[in-house]
Design a protein around this motif. Structure first.
Motif, PDB file in Angstrom:
ATOM      1  N   ILE A 102      -8.220  -1.475   5.697  1.00 47.72           N
ATOM      2  CA  ILE A 102      -7.784  -0.776   4.483  1.00 47.72           C
ATOM      3  C   ILE A 102      -8.417   0.604   4.433  1.00 47.72           C
ATOM      4  O   ILE A 102      -7.738   1.608   4.204  1.00 47.72           O
ATOM      5  CB  ILE A 102      -8.144  -1.597   3.222  1.00 47.72           C
ATOM      6  N   GLU A 103      -9.734   0.662   4.652  1.00 46.46           N
ATOM      7  CA  GLU A 103     -10.448   1.939   4.598  1.00 46.46           C
ATOM      8  C   GLU A 103      -9.946   2.931   5.643  1.00 46.46           C
ATOM      9  O   GLU A 103     -10.001   4.143   5.425  1.00 46.46           O
ATOM     10  CB  GLU A 103     -11.942   1.711   4.795  1.00 46.46           C
ATOM     11  N   ASN A 104      -9.456   2.434   6.744  1.00 51.44           N
ATOM     12  CA  ASN A 104      -8.956   3.302   7.815  1.00 51.44           C
ATOM     13  C   ASN A 104      -7.455   3.546   7.740  1.00 51.44           C
ATOM     14  O   ASN A 104      -6.878   4.146   8.650  1.00 51.44           O
ATOM     15  CB  ASN A 104      -9.343   2.715   9.172  1.00 51.44           C
ATOM     16  N   GLY A 105      -6.825   3.085   6.654  1.00 55.86           N
ATOM     17  CA  GLY A 105      -5.398   3.334   6.446  1.00 55.86           C
ATOM     18  C   GLY A 105      -4.504   2.632   7.440  1.00 55.86           C
ATOM     19  O   GLY A 105      -3.407   3.101   7.726  1.00 55.86           O
ATOM     20  N   LYS A 106      -4.954   1.510   7.965  1.00 61.94           N
ATOM     21  CA  LYS A 106      -4.204   0.806   9.009  1.00 61.94           C
ATOM     22  C   LYS A 106      -3.194  -0.205   8.471  1.00 61.94           C
ATOM     23  O   LYS A 106      -2.279  -0.583   9.192  1.00 61.94           O
ATOM     24  CB  LYS A 106      -5.170   0.076   9.953  1.00 61.94           C
ATOM     25  N   ILE A 107      -3.383  -0.675   7.230  1.00 61.69           N
ATOM     26  CA  ILE A 107      -2.487  -1.710   6.712  1.00 61.69           C
ATOM     27  C   ILE A 107      -2.027  -1.389   5.296  1.00 61.69           C
ATOM     28  O   ILE A 107      -2.721  -0.718   4.533  1.00 61.69           O
ATOM     29  CB  ILE A 107      -3.142  -3.116   6.723  1.00 61.69           C
ATOM     30  N   ASN A 108      -0.844  -1.867   4.960  1.00 62.45           N
ATOM     31  CA  ASN A 108      -0.369  -1.851   3.582  1.00 62.45           C
ATOM     32  C   ASN A 108      -1.002  -3.035   2.871  1.00 62.45           C
ATOM     33  O   ASN A 108      -1.218  -4.078   3.478  1.00 62.45           O
ATOM     34  CB  ASN A 108       1.154  -2.012   3.529  1.00 62.45           C
ATOM     35  N   ILE A 109      -1.284  -2.868   1.606  1.00 60.97           N
ATOM     36  CA  ILE A 109      -1.879  -3.981   0.871  1.00 60.97           C
ATOM     37  C   ILE A 109      -1.011  -4.357  -0.320  1.00 60.97           C
ATOM     38  O   ILE A 109      -0.223  -3.551  -0.807  1.00 60.97           O
ATOM     39  CB  ILE A 109      -3.318  -3.666   0.418  1.00 60.97           C
ATOM     40  N   GLN A 110      -1.181  -5.576  -0.772  1.00 64.97           N
ATOM     41  CA  GLN A 110      -0.444  -6.088  -1.921  1.00 64.97           C
ATOM     42  C   GLN A 110      -1.255  -5.861  -3.190  1.00 64.97           C
ATOM     43  O   GLN A 110      -2.461  -5.606  -3.139  1.00 64.97           O
ATOM     44  CB  GLN A 110      -0.184  -7.576  -1.742  1.00 64.97           C
ATOM     45  N   LEU A 111      -0.585  -6.026  -4.303  1.00 66.97           N
ATOM     46  CA  LEU A 111      -1.239  -5.875  -5.592  1.00 66.97           C
ATOM     47  C   LEU A 111      -2.417  -6.835  -5.731  1.00 66.97           C
ATOM     48  O   LEU A 111      -3.494  -6.455  -6.212  1.00 66.97           O
ATOM     49  CB  LEU A 111      -0.225  -6.116  -6.717  1.00 66.97           C
ATOM     50  N   SER A 112      -2.258  -8.054  -5.273  1.00 65.10           N
ATOM     51  CA  SER A 112      -3.350  -9.029  -5.352  1.00 65.10           C
ATOM     52  C   SER A 112      -4.565  -8.566  -4.553  1.00 65.10           C
ATOM     53  O   SER A 112      -5.707  -8.819  -4.942  1.00 65.10           O
ATOM     54  CB  SER A 112      -2.881 -10.403  -4.865  1.00 65.10           C
ATOM     55  N   THR A 113      -4.334  -7.858  -3.461  1.00 64.06           N
ATOM     56  CA  THR A 113      -5.432  -7.341  -2.643  1.00 64.06           C
ATOM     57  C   THR A 113      -6.186  -6.242  -3.390  1.00 64.06           C
ATOM     58  O   THR A 113      -7.415  -6.151  -3.295  1.00 64.06           O
ATOM     59  CB  THR A 113      -4.913  -6.816  -1.300  1.00 64.06           C
ATOM     60  N   ILE A 114      -5.469  -5.430  -4.142  1.00 59.98           N
ATOM     61  CA  ILE A 114      -6.124  -4.389  -4.942  1.00 59.98           C
ATOM     62  C   ILE A 114      -7.078  -5.029  -5.943  1.00 59.98           C
ATOM     63  O   ILE A 114      -8.203  -4.580  -6.120  1.00 59.98           O
ATOM     64  CB  ILE A 114      -5.079  -3.499  -5.656  1.00 59.98           C
ATOM     65  N   PHE A 115      -6.642  -6.128  -6.567  1.00 61.32           N
ATOM     66  CA  PHE A 115      -7.494  -6.812  -7.540  1.00 61.32           C
ATOM     67  C   PHE A 115      -8.718  -7.435  -6.864  1.00 61.32           C
ATOM     68  O   PHE A 115      -9.827  -7.364  -7.401  1.00 61.32           O
ATOM     69  CB  PHE A 115      -6.700  -7.860  -8.318  1.00 61.32           C
ATOM     70  N   GLU A 116      -8.543  -8.033  -5.702  1.00 59.15           N
ATOM     71  CA  GLU A 116      -9.674  -8.615  -4.971  1.00 59.15           C
ATOM     72  C   GLU A 116     -10.646  -7.533  -4.517  1.00 59.15           C
ATOM     73  O   GLU A 116     -11.859  -7.690  -4.607  1.00 59.15           O
ATOM     74  CB  GLU A 116      -9.185  -9.417  -3.760  1.00 59.15           C
ATOM     75  N   LEU A 117     -10.110  -6.440  -4.020  1.00 58.95           N
ATOM     76  CA  LEU A 117     -10.945  -5.336  -3.562  1.00 58.95           C
ATOM     77  C   LEU A 117     -11.743  -4.744  -4.724  1.00 58.95           C
ATOM     78  O   LEU A 117     -12.941  -4.458  -4.587  1.00 58.95           O
ATOM     79  CB  LEU A 117     -10.055  -4.267  -2.916  1.00 58.95           C
ATOM     80  N   ALA A 118     -11.097  -4.599  -5.865  1.00 57.14           N
ATOM     81  CA  ALA A 118     -11.792  -4.093  -7.053  1.00 57.14           C
ATOM     82  C   ALA A 118     -12.932  -5.026  -7.450  1.00 57.14           C
ATOM     83  O   ALA A 118     -14.028  -4.570  -7.787  1.00 57.14           O
ATOM     84  CB  ALA A 118     -10.805  -3.929  -8.211  1.00 57.14           C
ATOM     85  N   LYS A 119     -12.677  -6.327  -7.384  1.00 56.52           N
ATOM     86  CA  LYS A 119     -13.723  -7.304  -7.697  1.00 56.52           C
ATOM     87  C   LYS A 119     -14.901  -7.135  -6.735  1.00 56.52           C
ATOM     88  O   LYS A 119     -16.054  -7.116  -7.154  1.00 56.52           O
ATOM     89  CB  LYS A 119     -13.154  -8.720  -7.606  1.00 56.52           C
ATOM     90  N   GLY A 120     -14.606  -6.994  -5.468  1.00 49.55           N
ATOM     91  CA  GLY A 120     -15.653  -6.847  -4.462  1.00 49.55           C
ATOM     92  C   GLY A 120     -16.457  -5.573  -4.617  1.00 49.55           C
ATOM     93  O   GLY A 120     -17.643  -5.531  -4.295  1.00 49.55           O
ATOM     94  N   LEU A 121     -15.808  -4.526  -5.118  1.00 54.48           N
ATOM     95  CA  LEU A 121     -16.487  -3.242  -5.293  1.00 54.48           C
ATOM     96  C   LEU A 121     -17.112  -3.090  -6.677  1.00 54.48           C
ATOM     97  O   LEU A 121     -17.818  -2.109  -6.941  1.00 54.48           O
ATOM     98  CB  LEU A 121     -15.496  -2.096  -5.051  1.00 54.48           C
ATOM     99  N   GLY A 122     -16.818  -4.031  -7.569  1.00 52.68           N
ATOM    100  CA  GLY A 122     -17.371  -3.953  -8.918  1.00 52.68           C
ATOM    101  C   GLY A 122     -16.767  -2.848  -9.759  1.00 52.68           C
ATOM    102  O   GLY A 122     -17.454  -2.213 -10.557  1.00 52.68           O
TER     103      GLY A 122
END
Length: 74
Positions: A43-63
């Motif tokens: 994700i950080e390297n712009g290699k994949i598209n992500i889903q809305l659910s992934t945005i929520f999980e990533l936000a949780k992980g980053l606080g």
């Protein structure tokens, strides 16, 4: 189909900046959410598209709130 590589790259850079500002390693973010360390790196390297659910999980992980991940300039 449009090429979203620039958008993915800028989003990924923004995610990486948030992570580094918080002082988190990829492993720490991995532990805080249900995303694999290798996928966070992609994700950080712009290699994949992500889903809305992934945005929520990533936000949780980053606080942060999910909206904070989308607050970047294209």
């Amino acid at each position: 189909m449009k090429d979203y590589s620039v958008l993915k790259g800028k989003f990924g850079l923004h995610v990486k900046q948030i992570r580094e500002t918080k002082g988190y390693s990829l492993i720490e973010v991995d532990r805080r959410c249900e995303l694999d360390e290798s996928n966070i790196s992609k994700i950080e390297n712009g290699k994949i598209n992500i889903q809305l659910s992934t945005i929520f999980e990533l936000a949780k992980g980053l606080g942060v709130e999910p909206k904070d991940l989308l607050d970047f300039h294209i």
